[in-house]
Design a protein around this motif. Structure first.
Motif, PDB file in Angstrom:
ATOM      1  N   GLU A   1     -12.276 -48.276  59.787  1.00  0.00           N
ATOM      2  CA  GLU A   1     -11.885 -47.684  58.449  1.00  0.00           C
ATOM      3  C   GLU A   1     -12.641 -48.064  57.501  1.00  0.00           C
ATOM      4  O   GLU A   1     -13.253 -49.293  57.318  1.00  0.00           O
ATOM      5  CB  GLU A   1     -10.333 -48.347  58.399  1.00  0.00           C
ATOM      6  N   GLU A   2     -12.805 -47.194  56.548  1.00  0.00           N
ATOM      7  CA  GLU A   2     -13.537 -47.525  55.502  1.00  0.00           C
ATOM      8  C   GLU A   2     -13.203 -47.029  54.244  1.00  0.00           C
ATOM      9  O   GLU A   2     -12.466 -45.872  54.200  1.00  0.00           O
ATOM     10  CB  GLU A   2     -15.103 -46.624  55.395  1.00  0.00           C
ATOM     11  N   LYS A   3     -13.228 -47.645  52.863  1.00  0.00           N
ATOM     12  CA  LYS A   3     -12.735 -47.266  51.794  1.00  0.00           C
ATOM     13  C   LYS A   3     -13.546 -47.718  50.709  1.00  0.00           C
ATOM     14  O   LYS A   3     -14.490 -48.685  50.569  1.00  0.00           O
ATOM     15  CB  LYS A   3     -11.154 -47.895  51.782  1.00  0.00           C
ATOM     16  N   LEU A   4     -13.395 -47.249  49.219  1.00  0.00           N
ATOM     17  CA  LEU A   4     -14.141 -47.493  48.182  1.00  0.00           C
ATOM     18  C   LEU A   4     -12.858 -48.066  47.216  1.00  0.00           C
ATOM     19  O   LEU A   4     -11.784 -47.546  47.165  1.00  0.00           O
ATOM     20  CB  LEU A   4     -14.564 -46.505  47.648  1.00  0.00           C
ATOM     21  N   VAL A   5     -13.325 -49.454  46.697  1.00  0.00           N
ATOM     22  CA  VAL A   5     -12.277 -49.923  45.754  1.00  0.00           C
ATOM     23  C   VAL A   5     -12.929 -50.144  44.441  1.00  0.00           C
ATOM     24  O   VAL A   5     -14.164 -50.387  44.384  1.00  0.00           O
ATOM     25  CB  VAL A   5     -12.135 -51.482  46.448  1.00  0.00           C
ATOM     26  N   VAL A   6     -12.085 -49.562  43.373  1.00  0.00           N
ATOM     27  CA  VAL A   6     -12.550 -49.595  42.165  1.00  0.00           C
ATOM     28  C   VAL A   6     -12.244 -50.916  41.449  1.00  0.00           C
ATOM     29  O   VAL A   6     -11.252 -51.838  41.481  1.00  0.00           O
ATOM     30  CB  VAL A   6     -11.599 -48.829  41.087  1.00  0.00           C
TER      31      VAL A   6
ATOM     32  N   VAL B   1     -26.777 -50.372  43.570  1.00  0.00           N
ATOM     33  CA  VAL B   1     -26.487 -51.484  44.819  1.00  0.00           C
ATOM     34  C   VAL B   1     -27.175 -52.589  44.518  1.00  0.00           C
ATOM     35  O   VAL B   1     -28.180 -52.758  44.887  1.00  0.00           O
ATOM     36  CB  VAL B   1     -26.612 -50.566  46.157  1.00  0.00           C
ATOM     37  N   GLY B   2     -26.181 -53.554  44.221  1.00  0.00           N
ATOM     38  CA  GLY B   2     -26.746 -55.075  44.240  1.00  0.00           C
ATOM     39  C   GLY B   2     -27.956 -55.019  43.260  1.00  0.00           C
ATOM     40  O   GLY B   2     -28.818 -55.879  43.383  1.00  0.00           O
ATOM     41  N   GLY B   3     -27.571 -54.279  42.175  1.00  0.00           N
ATOM     42  CA  GLY B   3     -28.514 -54.414  41.003  1.00  0.00           C
ATOM     43  C   GLY B   3     -29.908 -53.602  41.201  1.00  0.00           C
ATOM     44  O   GLY B   3     -30.841 -53.309  40.328  1.00  0.00           O
ATOM     45  N   ARG B   4     -30.164 -52.723  42.298  1.00  0.00           N
ATOM     46  CA  ARG B   4     -31.335 -52.077  42.661  1.00  0.00           C
ATOM     47  C   ARG B   4     -30.881 -50.600  42.656  1.00  0.00           C
ATOM     48  O   ARG B   4     -29.908 -49.843  42.999  1.00  0.00           O
ATOM     49  CB  ARG B   4     -31.780 -52.439  44.385  1.00  0.00           C
ATOM     50  N   ARG B   5     -31.771 -49.561  41.835  1.00  0.00           N
ATOM     51  CA  ARG B   5     -31.532 -48.337  41.646  1.00  0.00           C
ATOM     52  C   ARG B   5     -31.847 -47.543  42.923  1.00  0.00           C
ATOM     53  O   ARG B   5     -32.775 -47.905  43.534  1.00  0.00           O
ATOM     54  CB  ARG B   5     -32.432 -47.808  40.359  1.00  0.00           C
TER      55      ARG B   5
ATOM     56  N   GLY C   1     -18.805 -54.684  51.971  1.00  0.00           N
ATOM     57  CA  GLY C   1     -19.189 -55.666  50.862  1.00  0.00           C
ATOM     58  C   GLY C   1     -20.282 -55.255  49.695  1.00  0.00           C
ATOM     59  O   GLY C   1     -20.176 -55.910  48.593  1.00  0.00           O
ATOM     60  N   ASP C   2     -20.768 -54.298  49.944  1.00  0.00           N
ATOM     61  CA  ASP C   2     -21.811 -53.624  48.893  1.00  0.00           C
ATOM     62  C   ASP C   2     -21.175 -53.169  47.449  1.00  0.00           C
ATOM     63  O   ASP C   2     -20.083 -52.710  47.766  1.00  0.00           O
ATOM     64  CB  ASP C   2     -22.483 -52.510  49.422  1.00  0.00           C
ATOM     65  N   VAL C   3     -21.577 -53.670  46.493  1.00  0.00           N
ATOM     66  CA  VAL C   3     -21.005 -53.422  45.241  1.00  0.00           C
ATOM     67  C   VAL C   3     -22.077 -52.105  44.577  1.00  0.00           C
ATOM     68  O   VAL C   3     -23.380 -52.613  44.233  1.00  0.00           O
ATOM     69  CB  VAL C   3     -21.076 -54.851  44.231  1.00  0.00           C
ATOM     70  N   ILE C   4     -21.375 -51.360  44.058  1.00  0.00           N
ATOM     71  CA  ILE C   4     -22.025 -50.083  43.564  1.00  0.00           C
ATOM     72  C   ILE C   4     -21.709 -50.065  42.140  1.00  0.00           C
ATOM     73  O   ILE C   4     -20.748 -50.284  41.458  1.00  0.00           O
ATOM     74  CB  ILE C   4     -21.541 -48.741  44.271  1.00  0.00           C
ATOM     75  N   ARG C   5     -22.775 -49.831  41.305  1.00  0.00           N
ATOM     76  CA  ARG C   5     -22.454 -49.961  39.936  1.00  0.00           C
ATOM     77  C   ARG C   5     -23.104 -48.445  39.383  1.00  0.00           C
ATOM     78  O   ARG C   5     -23.983 -47.779  39.563  1.00  0.00           O
ATOM     79  CB  ARG C   5     -23.287 -50.766  39.170  1.00  0.00           C
ATOM     80  N   MET C   6     -22.087 -47.855  38.597  1.00  0.00           N
ATOM     81  CA  MET C   6     -22.401 -46.413  37.751  1.00  0.00           C
ATOM     82  C   MET C   6     -22.082 -46.717  36.455  1.00  0.00           C
ATOM     83  O   MET C   6     -20.814 -46.835  36.078  1.00  0.00           O
ATOM     84  CB  MET C   6     -21.620 -45.416  38.459  1.00  0.00           C
ATOM     85  N   GLY C   7     -22.925 -46.729  35.432  1.00  0.00           N
ATOM     86  CA  GLY C   7     -22.415 -46.966  34.108  1.00  0.00           C
ATOM     87  C   GLY C   7     -21.996 -48.224  33.768  1.00  0.00           C
ATOM     88  O   GLY C   7     -22.417 -49.304  34.538  1.00  0.00           O
ATOM     89  N   LYS C   8     -20.750 -48.398  33.216  1.00  0.00           N
ATOM     90  CA  LYS C   8     -20.008 -49.512  33.123  1.00  0.00           C
ATOM     91  C   LYS C   8     -19.166 -49.959  34.375  1.00  0.00           C
ATOM     92  O   LYS C   8     -18.358 -50.817  34.359  1.00  0.00           O
ATOM     93  CB  LYS C   8     -19.364 -49.580  31.871  1.00  0.00           C
ATOM     94  N   GLN C   9     -19.279 -48.873  35.200  1.00  0.00           N
ATOM     95  CA  GLN C   9     -18.158 -49.079  36.393  1.00  0.00           C
ATOM     96  C   GLN C   9     -18.585 -49.790  37.653  1.00  0.00           C
ATOM     97  O   GLN C   9     -19.913 -49.431  37.834  1.00  0.00           O
ATOM     98  CB  GLN C   9     -17.482 -47.851  36.763  1.00  0.00           C
ATOM     99  N   GLU C  10     -17.895 -50.455  38.366  1.00  0.00           N
ATOM    100  CA  GLU C  10     -18.371 -51.136  39.730  1.00  0.00           C
ATOM    101  C   GLU C  10     -17.181 -50.738  40.482  1.00  0.00           C
ATOM    102  O   GLU C  10     -16.039 -50.835  40.342  1.00  0.00           O
ATOM    103  CB  GLU C  10     -18.434 -52.633  39.389  1.00  0.00           C
TER     104      GLU C  10
ATOM    105  N   PRO D   1     -19.076 -60.490  55.591  1.00  0.00           N
ATOM    106  CA  PRO D   1     -19.468 -59.803  54.322  1.00  0.00           C
ATOM    107  C   PRO D   1     -20.751 -59.839  54.081  1.00  0.00           C
ATOM    108  O   PRO D   1     -21.695 -60.541  54.775  1.00  0.00           O
ATOM    109  CB  PRO D   1     -18.829 -60.993  53.201  1.00  0.00           C
ATOM    110  N   ALA D   2     -21.134 -58.656  53.311  1.00  0.00           N
ATOM    111  CA  ALA D   2     -22.620 -58.553  52.741  1.00  0.00           C
ATOM    112  C   ALA D   2     -23.108 -59.734  52.050  1.00  0.00           C
ATOM    113  O   ALA D   2     -22.147 -60.204  51.232  1.00  0.00           O
ATOM    114  CB  ALA D   2     -22.765 -57.006  52.104  1.00  0.00           C
ATOM    115  N   PRO D   3     -24.564 -59.731  51.722  1.00  0.00           N
ATOM    116  CA  PRO D   3     -24.941 -61.018  51.149  1.00  0.00           C
ATOM    117  C   PRO D   3     -24.519 -60.448  49.573  1.00  0.00           C
ATOM    118  O   PRO D   3     -24.400 -59.419  49.241  1.00  0.00           O
ATOM    119  CB  PRO D   3     -26.389 -60.701  51.325  1.00  0.00           C
TER     120      PRO D   3
END
Length: 573
Positions: free
Chosen positions: A3-8, A68-72, A81-90, A101-103
């Motif tokens: 199961e996969e999901k995206l958490v704001v 993703v993780g600071g890398r464009r 566990g990957d953290v995605i950033r778009m604009g000011k949102q994570e 968990p991912a590094p």
């Protein structure tokens, strides 16, 4: 099955969880599966899609990038566990497929530049390398040398043929790097372009086998490739003292690196960088020649796609201009056009239409009512019920719109959205009384979206129905007024909550929501906007001033000069 999901993680939707069952779109437009109201986020910013190789995040040509993780990244296979950033949102990607968990994500960029001295770096003019690569073999060349030359030329030809056929910039970067890494056997590759407006270097694409380290690039070789047009190669970089102590080449295990300019008509667009890990002197001069040859064709392909995308933007601007001709006569139309377009896109996605077809939907539906230019103001702007004669005048607008587009060849694919959106499944519509599958599917989609918005939006002479009532009426027309498959697609998207934010009164209950005085859509005011401040409507993009009176917030029109309009709107709660 996992199961996969995206958490704001941030912003007004913090804590919201979205399941990923096939494809999930993210952007500033409310028609996205995840709507993020952030001016730094593009209307169609990115998508997450499940496939055979895993769940992949794809940037859709956004202006400010996806990280993703600071890398464009342009395309990135997601892990738990990957953290995605778009604009000011994570956002955080979570999957039960990987219990570990991912590094922890790094805050710095995926490409890091290190200071370097010039010694022990070999370089030559990229133009000279290009010419020698395609030069005829010497008369004394052996049969084996001739065979190798033929193989190299054939490989470059096939690679450039693959690259030149691509018209999407993101996919073009991917194809370029795939061909390069295959031919020169590199471990990592980076495409860096110069921003046309700011002149800054932008990392556009990274292909790397390492996910836990940045790619360190020497400032020296990039500068020489970019500013001097040189093709640069480093042999046995693991023994090179070029890098500063804080960016030890040993920690990167780099053995060889190459960097060449991307030059188109004497203009350097950027550079291509590749390196290898753990193999001493992995690159030879022949690899540098291959890279220069590929870079030349790649630069032309990149420039062609950039030009093509500029043409598409101009094309879109023209369509908006045509739609504005109607909107200038009837302020209601702009909100209606926006909503019908986004309802239609949601239905088309549910039907599985391709991205190319969705782009056509986006443009075609914008013009579905353009023929109303031919309808007299006395009829178009009438607040009450139309007479039979007035209704006949309204009914000419699909044909008038089609007539406007017939002499413009590149608008021909959009005609069905305009001409057939008032046909009925049972053959009782207009203008041609077509029935069933004889109605082009583009018209069938718009017919459902158009009617749903007409039912649920407010008009000068009546209040719109609640969404559930509108859906119920659409269901009643299934198989008579509407194509059953289109109705089912609308119902599925509505039940999944994918079109709620498109509804005219979606934000009506918010404490600081206001009705736009231009297009009548209820919009949520940004968090940092106070009474007296101005902001932009996300539907019609016109300027509004937030006001407060009689215990209620309301939006006031602002003229082009920034002052008050002569016709302020009525306060709305």
């Amino acid at each position: 099955m996992s199961e996969e999901k995206l958490v704001v993680l941030t912003g007004p939707s913090k804590g919201r969880e979205l399941p990923i069952d096939r494809q999930l779109t993210i952007g500033r437009n409310p028609d996205n599966d995840l709507h993020l109201d952030d001016p730094e986020i593009s209307r169609k910013h990115a998508l997450i899609e499940q496939g055979e190789k895993g769940t992949v995040l794809r940037d859709l040509g956004s202006g400010n990038g996806t990280f993703v993780g600071g890398r464009r990244v342009l395309e990135f296979k997601l892990s738990n566990g990957d953290v995605i950033r778009m604009g000011k949102q994570e956002l955080r990607f979570e999957s039960t497929a990987d219990s570990q968990p991912a590094p922890a994500p790094k805050s710095d960029s995926g490409v890091r530049f290190a200071a370097a001295a010039d010694e022990r770096v070999e370089s030559t003019s990229a133009a000279n390398v290009y010419e020698t690569f395609f030069a005829a073999p010497k008369s004394t060349a052996t049969e084996e040398q001739l065979r190798q030359t033929q193989q190299r030329l054939q490989a470059v030809y096939e690679a450039l043929r693959t690259i030149s056929s691509e018209q999407n910039l993101r996919r073009l970067f991917e194809k370029i790097m795939d061909q390069i890494i295959t031919l020169v056997h590199a471990h990592n590759g980076v495409i860096i372009l110069r921003d046309e407006e700011t002149g800054e270097l932008v990392t556009e694409y990274i292909k790397s086998g390492q996910t836990d380290q940045d790619i360190v690039i020497s400032q020296t070789i990039v500068k020489r490739a970019l500013e001097q047009g040189e093709a640069v190669i480093t042999y046995d970089a693991a023994g090179d003292e070029r890098f500063e102590a804080g960016a030890s080449i040993f920690s990167q295990n780099i053995s060889s690196a190459m960097c060449v300019p991307l030059t188109h008509q004497d203009r350097c667009l950027g550079v291509i960088y590749v390196d290898t890990r753990g193999t001493t002197n992995a690159f030879v001069s022949g690899d540098l020649e291959l890279l220069v040859a590929l870079a030349g064709g790649s630069a032309t392909a990149i420039r062609n796609v950039q030009f093509w995308e500029g043409q598409k933007r101009a094309y879109g601007d023209l369509l908006v201009g045509l739609a504005n001709a109607v909107e200038m006569r009837d302020h209601y139309t702009v909100g209606h056009t926006w909503r019908v377009t986004n309802f239609s896109l949601a239905v088309a996605r549910e039907l599985g239409w391709t991205e190319e077809k969705l782009e056509e939907v986006r443009m075609g539906v914008v013009l579905h009512d353009v023929g109303k230019i031919a309808v007299p103001d006395s009829v178009l702007l009438k607040a009450g019920k139309l007479t039979d004669e007035e209704y006949e005048q309204i009914k000419v607008h699909p044909e008038r719109g089609a007539e406007m587009m017939r002499d413009i060849r590149f608008l021909h694919p959009l005609i069905p959205y305009c001409l057939y959106h008032h046909e009925r499944w049972d053959g009782k519509g207009y203008p041609y009384k077509l029935a069933g599958d004889d109605i082009p599917i583009e018209g069938r989609v718009v017919a459902v979206a158009d009617t749903f918005d007409a039912l649920t939006s407010n008009r000068p002479y009546r209040k719109g129905f609640p969404a559930e009532k509108g859906i119920s009426i659409i269901e009643e027309g299934r198989g008579t007024q509407f194509d059953p498959a289109i109705v089912d697609a609308l119902l599925k998207t509505y039940r999944a909550g994918k079109i709620d934010q498109i509804l005219q009164d979606y934000y009506a209950q918010d404490e600081k929501s206001v009705a736009c005085p231009f297009c009548s859509t209820f919009i949520r005011t940004p968090e940092n906007v106070d009474t007296g401040d101005i902001f932009e409507c996300h539907v019609c993009h016109r300027t509004i001033r937030l006001q407060f009176s009689n215990d209620a917030y309301f939006g006031e029109r602002v003229s082009a000069s920034g002052g008050y309009d002569s016709t302020p709107s009525t306060p709305s709660s």
